[in-house]
Design an enzyme around this catalytic site. Structure first.
Site, mmCIF file in Angstrom:
data_model
loop_
_atom_site.group_PDB
_atom_site.id
_atom_site.type_symbol
_atom_site.label_atom_id
_atom_site.label_comp_id
_atom_site.label_asym_id
_atom_site.label_seq_id
_atom_site.Cartn_x
_atom_site.Cartn_y
_atom_site.Cartn_z
ATOM 1 N N ASP A 286 -15.043 -9.938 109.065
ATOM 2 C CA ASP A 286 -15.377 -11.226 109.669
ATOM 3 C C ASP A 286 -16.778 -11.217 110.267
ATOM 4 O OD1 ASP A 286 -12.992 -12.319 108.930
ATOM 5 O OD2 ASP A 286 -12.098 -12.339 110.918
ATOM 6 N N ASN B 211 -17.909 -18.273 116.216
ATOM 7 C CA ASN B 211 -16.769 -17.857 117.029
ATOM 8 C C ASN B 211 -16.915 -18.268 118.490
ATOM 9 O OD1 ASN B 211 -15.004 -16.724 115.226
ATOM 10 N ND2 ASN B 211 -15.394 -14.613 115.794
ATOM 11 N N ALA C 163 -10.243 -14.338 118.189
ATOM 12 C CA ALA C 163 -11.149 -13.202 118.341
ATOM 13 C C ALA C 163 -11.221 -12.791 119.811
ATOM 14 C CB ALA C 163 -12.519 -13.570 117.768
#
Length: 294
Positions: A73, A147, A189
């Site tokens: 990722d 993110n 995350a």
């Protein structure tokens, strides 16, 4: 629907373990279909004797119809900040660990990549955040994040004191290790490890997660995705906090600075093989129970 994509970009991190074999597999598959391939220039030495053109990530974003990111990722996060500007669709082949974004495994390449190339895929649009650090009202640093944007003390066992404003409305004054400002994409995350909620990636929302706050009553807050978020780092702080975007772009702030965060005008177009399920990914990556209740 064969022929949906004509020019394919291949990108990734050159130090990624197992990268060479995956790139060769993809190159053979793409060349067998007579597709033009743009290989990120940092990967040229990883697959010697290749016949494709080397190009920068910026050039790939401008020219390619589809970009395949090989890695974890983190590799996709790094590429997304550039590729989103060009609305270039992206698929991810996972060579990392969790892989919420890079959801095709090397074992699935021969089956799933051709399906995507033939137009059989599910499309998602993910928004990014943009952040700017201002000092005396003048910008001193900026960054983008798919993110999260994290403001933290950068020092073990030391807190920073800041004031939080949302849409110019005062929310609270807080003493904490910092604050995580996350998109739905980032909710699985760093935000998750800080106690934040899991948000479905289609939500138009932002979550703010305090990091080890001094006030036990301080909890994550979910706000509208179009909110304007501002953190004022109080001048009496002695620590120069770090502002990081996706854990990759770092800006050093000072006491008295303000951190401004809002939705980025660009969006990432993420493609998944047919049958992709966010909840199935959660079951797999987060080890949720697979049992069915009758």
């Amino acid at each position: 629907m064969q022929g949906t994509f004509k020019k394919i970009g291949l990108v990734g991190r050159s130090r990624q373990r197992g990268l060479t074999g995956v790139l060769r597999m993809l190159l053979e598959l793409l060349e067998a279909r007579s597709l033009e391939v743009l290989l990120e220039d940092t990967l040229g030495h990883v697959v010697p004797n290749h016949q494709c053109r080397l190009a920068s990530l910026e050039a790939i974003g401008q020219e390619a119809d589809l970009v395949i990111v090989v890695g974890g990722d983190g590799s996709l996060l790094s590429a997304a900040r550039t590729l989103s500007k060009y609305e270039t669709p992206v698929i991810g082949v996972n060579r990392g660990r969790l892989g919420f974004l890079t959801d095709i495994t090397p074992d699935d390449i021969a089956e799933k990549v051709p399906q995507v190339l033939d137009g059989h895929f599910e499309r998602e649009s993910r928004f990014l955040l943009e952040t700017e650090v201002r000092r005396d009202e003048a910008p001193v640093g900026r960054g983008d994040a798919l993110n999260d944007v994290v403001v933290n003390s950068g020092t073990s066992a030391q807190m920073i004191e800041f004031e939080l404003f949302i849409d110019n409305t005062f929310v609270y004054r807080q003493r904490a290790d910092g604050l995580i400002v996350s998109t739905p994409t980032g909710s699985t995350a760093y935000s998750l490890s800080g106690g934040g909620p899991i948000m479905h990636p289609t939500l138009d929302a932002i979550v703010l997660v305090p990091m080890f706050p001094h006030a036990l009553s301080s909890r994550p807050i979910v706000v509208d995705g179009n909110s304007e978020i501002r953190l004022d780092i109080l001048a009496r702080n002695r620590i120069h906090p770090a502002v990081t975007c996706d854990g990759q772009v770092k800006i050093k702030a000072r006491p008295g600075d303000s951190v401004h965060i809002r939705k980025n005008p660009y969006r990432l177009t993420l493609l998944h093989p047919m049958g992709h399920s966010f909840y199935a990914s959660c079951r797999d990556k987060l080890r949720w129970s697979n049992a069915l209740v009758s």
